[in-house]
Design a protein around this motif. Structure first.
Motif, PDB file in Angstrom:
ATOM      1  N   MET A 107      49.748  57.184  -3.215  1.00 55.40           N
ATOM      2  CA  MET A 107      48.877  56.232  -2.547  1.00 55.40           C
ATOM      3  C   MET A 107      48.944  56.477  -1.050  1.00 55.40           C
ATOM      4  O   MET A 107      49.985  56.762  -0.491  1.00 55.40           O
ATOM      5  CB  MET A 107      49.300  54.808  -2.900  1.00 55.40           C
ATOM      6  N   ALA A 108      47.841  56.322  -0.380  1.00 52.59           N
ATOM      7  CA  ALA A 108      47.730  56.636   1.039  1.00 52.59           C
ATOM      8  C   ALA A 108      48.490  55.657   1.928  1.00 52.59           C
ATOM      9  O   ALA A 108      48.847  55.997   3.044  1.00 52.59           O
ATOM     10  CB  ALA A 108      46.259  56.666   1.433  1.00 52.59           C
ATOM     11  N   PHE A 109      48.745  54.458   1.467  1.00 50.28           N
ATOM     12  CA  PHE A 109      49.355  53.439   2.306  1.00 50.28           C
ATOM     13  C   PHE A 109      50.802  53.133   1.901  1.00 50.28           C
ATOM     14  O   PHE A 109      51.304  52.061   2.193  1.00 50.28           O
ATOM     15  CB  PHE A 109      48.521  52.157   2.276  1.00 50.28           C
ATOM     16  N   GLU A 110      51.478  54.066   1.279  1.00 52.64           N
ATOM     17  CA  GLU A 110      52.867  53.872   0.864  1.00 52.64           C
ATOM     18  C   GLU A 110      53.777  53.590   2.063  1.00 52.64           C
ATOM     19  O   GLU A 110      54.759  52.872   1.949  1.00 52.64           O
ATOM     20  CB  GLU A 110      53.387  55.097   0.110  1.00 52.64           C
ATOM     21  N   TYR A 111      53.433  54.139   3.213  1.00 50.35           N
ATOM     22  CA  TYR A 111      54.277  53.954   4.391  1.00 50.35           C
ATOM     23  C   TYR A 111      54.350  52.493   4.839  1.00 50.35           C
ATOM     24  O   TYR A 111      55.276  52.101   5.534  1.00 50.35           O
ATOM     25  CB  TYR A 111      53.787  54.819   5.555  1.00 50.35           C
ATOM     26  N   LEU A 112      53.415  51.665   4.420  1.00 49.94           N
ATOM     27  CA  LEU A 112      53.418  50.262   4.826  1.00 49.94           C
ATOM     28  C   LEU A 112      54.574  49.482   4.207  1.00 49.94           C
ATOM     29  O   LEU A 112      55.004  48.472   4.751  1.00 49.94           O
ATOM     30  CB  LEU A 112      52.098  49.590   4.461  1.00 49.94           C
ATOM     31  N   SER A 156      57.602  50.273   4.062  1.00 52.42           N
ATOM     32  CA  SER A 156      58.804  50.370   4.890  1.00 52.42           C
ATOM     33  C   SER A 156      58.487  50.279   6.379  1.00 52.42           C
ATOM     34  O   SER A 156      59.245  50.737   7.209  1.00 52.42           O
ATOM     35  CB  SER A 156      59.522  51.695   4.603  1.00 52.42           C
ATOM     36  N   MET A 157      57.368  49.679   6.698  1.00 52.86           N
ATOM     37  CA  MET A 157      56.948  49.594   8.086  1.00 52.86           C
ATOM     38  C   MET A 157      57.837  48.631   8.862  1.00 52.86           C
ATOM     39  O   MET A 157      58.127  47.535   8.411  1.00 52.86           O
ATOM     40  CB  MET A 157      55.495  49.124   8.144  1.00 52.86           C
ATOM     41  N   SER A 158      58.263  49.060  10.028  1.00 55.75           N
ATOM     42  CA  SER A 158      59.097  48.204  10.867  1.00 55.75           C
ATOM     43  C   SER A 158      58.430  48.043  12.226  1.00 55.75           C
ATOM     44  O   SER A 158      57.363  48.593  12.469  1.00 55.75           O
ATOM     45  CB  SER A 158      60.488  48.811  11.029  1.00 55.75           C
ATOM     46  N   GLY A 159      59.068  47.325  13.102  1.00 52.62           N
ATOM     47  CA  GLY A 159      58.501  47.008  14.406  1.00 52.62           C
ATOM     48  C   GLY A 159      58.159  48.213  15.260  1.00 52.62           C
ATOM     49  O   GLY A 159      57.408  48.088  16.216  1.00 52.62           O
ATOM     50  N   GLY A 160      58.667  49.392  14.940  1.00 53.78           N
ATOM     51  CA  GLY A 160      58.419  50.567  15.766  1.00 53.78           C
ATOM     52  C   GLY A 160      57.118  51.286  15.464  1.00 53.78           C
ATOM     53  O   GLY A 160      56.664  52.105  16.253  1.00 53.78           O
ATOM     54  N   LEU A 161      56.498  51.025  14.327  1.00 52.47           N
ATOM     55  CA  LEU A 161      55.273  51.722  13.967  1.00 52.47           C
ATOM     56  C   LEU A 161      54.059  51.031  14.578  1.00 52.47           C
ATOM     57  O   LEU A 161      54.073  49.837  14.866  1.00 52.47           O
ATOM     58  CB  LEU A 161      55.135  51.790  12.449  1.00 52.47           C
ATOM     59  N   ASP A 162      52.989  51.774  14.751  1.00 52.92           N
ATOM     60  CA  ASP A 162      51.786  51.288  15.411  1.00 52.92           C
ATOM     61  C   ASP A 162      50.936  50.430  14.469  1.00 52.92           C
ATOM     62  O   ASP A 162      50.304  50.953  13.552  1.00 52.92           O
ATOM     63  CB  ASP A 162      50.983  52.481  15.931  1.00 52.92           C
ATOM     64  N   LYS A 163      50.936  49.127  14.702  1.00 59.18           N
ATOM     65  CA  LYS A 163      50.157  48.206  13.873  1.00 59.18           C
ATOM     66  C   LYS A 163      48.666  48.448  14.030  1.00 59.18           C
ATOM     67  O   LYS A 163      47.909  48.316  13.071  1.00 59.18           O
ATOM     68  CB  LYS A 163      50.469  46.756  14.254  1.00 59.18           C
ATOM     69  N   TYR A 199      46.952  41.807  10.371  1.00 63.82           N
ATOM     70  CA  TYR A 199      47.563  42.291  11.605  1.00 63.82           C
ATOM     71  C   TYR A 199      48.822  41.486  11.948  1.00 63.82           C
ATOM     72  O   TYR A 199      49.847  42.060  12.305  1.00 63.82           O
ATOM     73  CB  TYR A 199      46.559  42.207  12.758  1.00 63.82           C
ATOM     74  N   GLU A 200      48.715  40.173  11.802  1.00 65.02           N
ATOM     75  CA  GLU A 200      49.856  39.308  12.117  1.00 65.02           C
ATOM     76  C   GLU A 200      51.016  39.515  11.156  1.00 65.02           C
ATOM     77  O   GLU A 200      52.171  39.381  11.536  1.00 65.02           O
ATOM     78  CB  GLU A 200      49.432  37.830  12.072  1.00 65.02           C
ATOM     79  N   ARG A 201      50.717  39.831   9.889  1.00 61.52           N
ATOM     80  CA  ARG A 201      51.763  39.893   8.861  1.00 61.52           C
ATOM     81  C   ARG A 201      51.998  41.296   8.315  1.00 61.52           C
ATOM     82  O   ARG A 201      52.585  41.454   7.245  1.00 61.52           O
ATOM     83  CB  ARG A 201      51.381  38.962   7.712  1.00 61.52           C
ATOM     84  N   LEU A 202      51.540  42.294   9.025  1.00 64.47           N
ATOM     85  CA  LEU A 202      51.636  43.660   8.525  1.00 64.47           C
ATOM     86  C   LEU A 202      53.075  44.087   8.269  1.00 64.47           C
ATOM     87  O   LEU A 202      53.373  44.767   7.296  1.00 64.47           O
ATOM     88  CB  LEU A 202      50.974  44.625   9.513  1.00 64.47           C
ATOM     89  N   TYR A 203      54.000  43.656   9.103  1.00 66.80           N
ATOM     90  CA  TYR A 203      55.397  44.045   8.927  1.00 66.80           C
ATOM     91  C   TYR A 203      56.056  43.319   7.760  1.00 66.80           C
ATOM     92  O   TYR A 203      57.155  43.673   7.355  1.00 66.80           O
ATOM     93  CB  TYR A 203      56.192  43.786  10.205  1.00 66.80           C
ATOM     94  N   THR A 204      55.397  42.298   7.213  1.00 63.54           N
ATOM     95  CA  THR A 204      55.994  41.559   6.101  1.00 63.54           C
ATOM     96  C   THR A 204      55.479  42.041   4.743  1.00 63.54           C
ATOM     97  O   THR A 204      55.889  41.508   3.717  1.00 63.54           O
ATOM     98  CB  THR A 204      55.704  40.047   6.229  1.00 63.54           C
ATOM     99  N   PHE A 205      54.579  43.025   4.727  1.00 67.42           N
ATOM    100  CA  PHE A 205      54.069  43.548   3.457  1.00 67.42           C
ATOM    101  C   PHE A 205      55.212  44.160   2.671  1.00 67.42           C
ATOM    102  O   PHE A 205      55.914  45.043   3.149  1.00 67.42           O
ATOM    103  CB  PHE A 205      52.973  44.589   3.705  1.00 67.42           C
ATOM    104  N   ARG A 206      55.413  43.666   1.440  1.00 70.46           N
ATOM    105  CA  ARG A 206      56.544  44.093   0.616  1.00 70.46           C
ATOM    106  C   ARG A 206      56.196  45.203  -0.361  1.00 70.46           C
ATOM    107  O   ARG A 206      57.079  45.792  -0.968  1.00 70.46           O
ATOM    108  CB  ARG A 206      57.099  42.887  -0.149  1.00 70.46           C
ATOM    109  N   SER A 232      49.309  46.511  -4.709  1.00 74.55           N
ATOM    110  CA  SER A 232      48.625  47.484  -3.869  1.00 74.55           C
ATOM    111  C   SER A 232      48.062  46.786  -2.631  1.00 74.55           C
ATOM    112  O   SER A 232      47.915  45.561  -2.607  1.00 74.55           O
ATOM    113  CB  SER A 232      47.499  48.152  -4.653  1.00 74.55           C
ATOM    114  N   ILE A 233      47.743  47.569  -1.631  1.00 69.54           N
ATOM    115  CA  ILE A 233      47.144  47.014  -0.409  1.00 69.54           C
ATOM    116  C   ILE A 233      45.850  46.291  -0.764  1.00 69.54           C
ATOM    117  O   ILE A 233      45.573  45.193  -0.268  1.00 69.54           O
ATOM    118  CB  ILE A 233      46.853  48.138   0.616  1.00 69.54           C
ATOM    119  N   LYS A 234      45.056  46.891  -1.635  1.00 73.17           N
ATOM    120  CA  LYS A 234      43.772  46.297  -2.012  1.00 73.17           C
ATOM    121  C   LYS A 234      43.982  44.937  -2.667  1.00 73.17           C
ATOM    122  O   LYS A 234      43.293  43.965  -2.336  1.00 73.17           O
ATOM    123  CB  LYS A 234      43.021  47.236  -2.955  1.00 73.17           C
TER     124      LYS A 234
END
Length: 181
Positions: free
Chosen positions: A1-6, A8-15, A56-63, A67-69
């Motif tokens: 899946m193209a959005f697997e990186y989300l 494990s996304m942390s505060g350092g990645l570009d939202k 955008y506000e909750r992107l870092y909380t995606f578990r 799926s993203i969709k």
């Protein structure tokens, strides 16, 4: 899946970059789902904007449990439901559905296509909310029974039952329209 990186996304990645990717991939799906739930283009625009603000506000909380969709459609569904529960909507009568005009090569094919499309969409949009929602999620957004069940917080059997009833009603209504013509 193209959005697997989300996952494990942390505060350092570009939202901003992640949101841009998500909007490009799923923006149209979110708008379409909001429109089919609300039957109102303006509300669909507002809900779509609100969905991506929340993402955008909750992107870092995606578990990554879904799926993203599925996550986006769940947010969309909740925002539309919140809108219908608001005091403002109970005081305002919504206007009818605006038609989107398409371009076809000839006037004849345009008229035939629009009549057929309008008949199908009017039939689908005339379904009860629960049936319309399941049909849209399965047919248009191509979600599995399990994903739909999780999104709607019902059992898979309920999803299958609603989908069966929705298909039967659409077939019945389109069949009746064909006999009247």
């Amino acid at each position: 899946m193209a959005f697997e990186y989300l996952k494990s996304m942390s505060g350092g990645l570009d939202k901003n970059a992640a949101l841009s990717d998500i909007m490009l991939a799923y923006g149209e799906d979110v708008w379409n789902y909001a429109f089919f739930l609300s039957k109102n283009r303006t509300l669909a625009d507002d809900v779509t904007q609100d969905v991506f603000v929340r993402v955008y506000e909750r992107l870092y909380t995606f578990r990554g449990e879904a799926s993203i969709k599925t996550w986006l459609l769940a947010i969309t569904r909740n925002l539309v439901r919140d809108h219908w529960r608001s005091a403002w909507i109970r005081r305002v009568i919504p206007f009818g559905i605006l038609r989107q005009e398409g371009q076809e090569p000839s006037a004849e094919s345009q008229v035939i296509g629009l009549l057929a499309e309008e008949e199908v969409w009017n039939t689908v949009l005339g379904l009860p909310y629960k049936l319309r929602e399941v049909l849209l999620l399965h047919a248009h957004h191509q979600l599995s029974y399990a994903e739909i069940a999780k999104l709607l917080n019902v059992s898979e059997g309920t999803v299958k039952s609603r989908l069966s009833r929705a298909r039967a009603k659409v077939s019945q209504q389109l069949g009746e329209e064909g006999r009247k013509a």
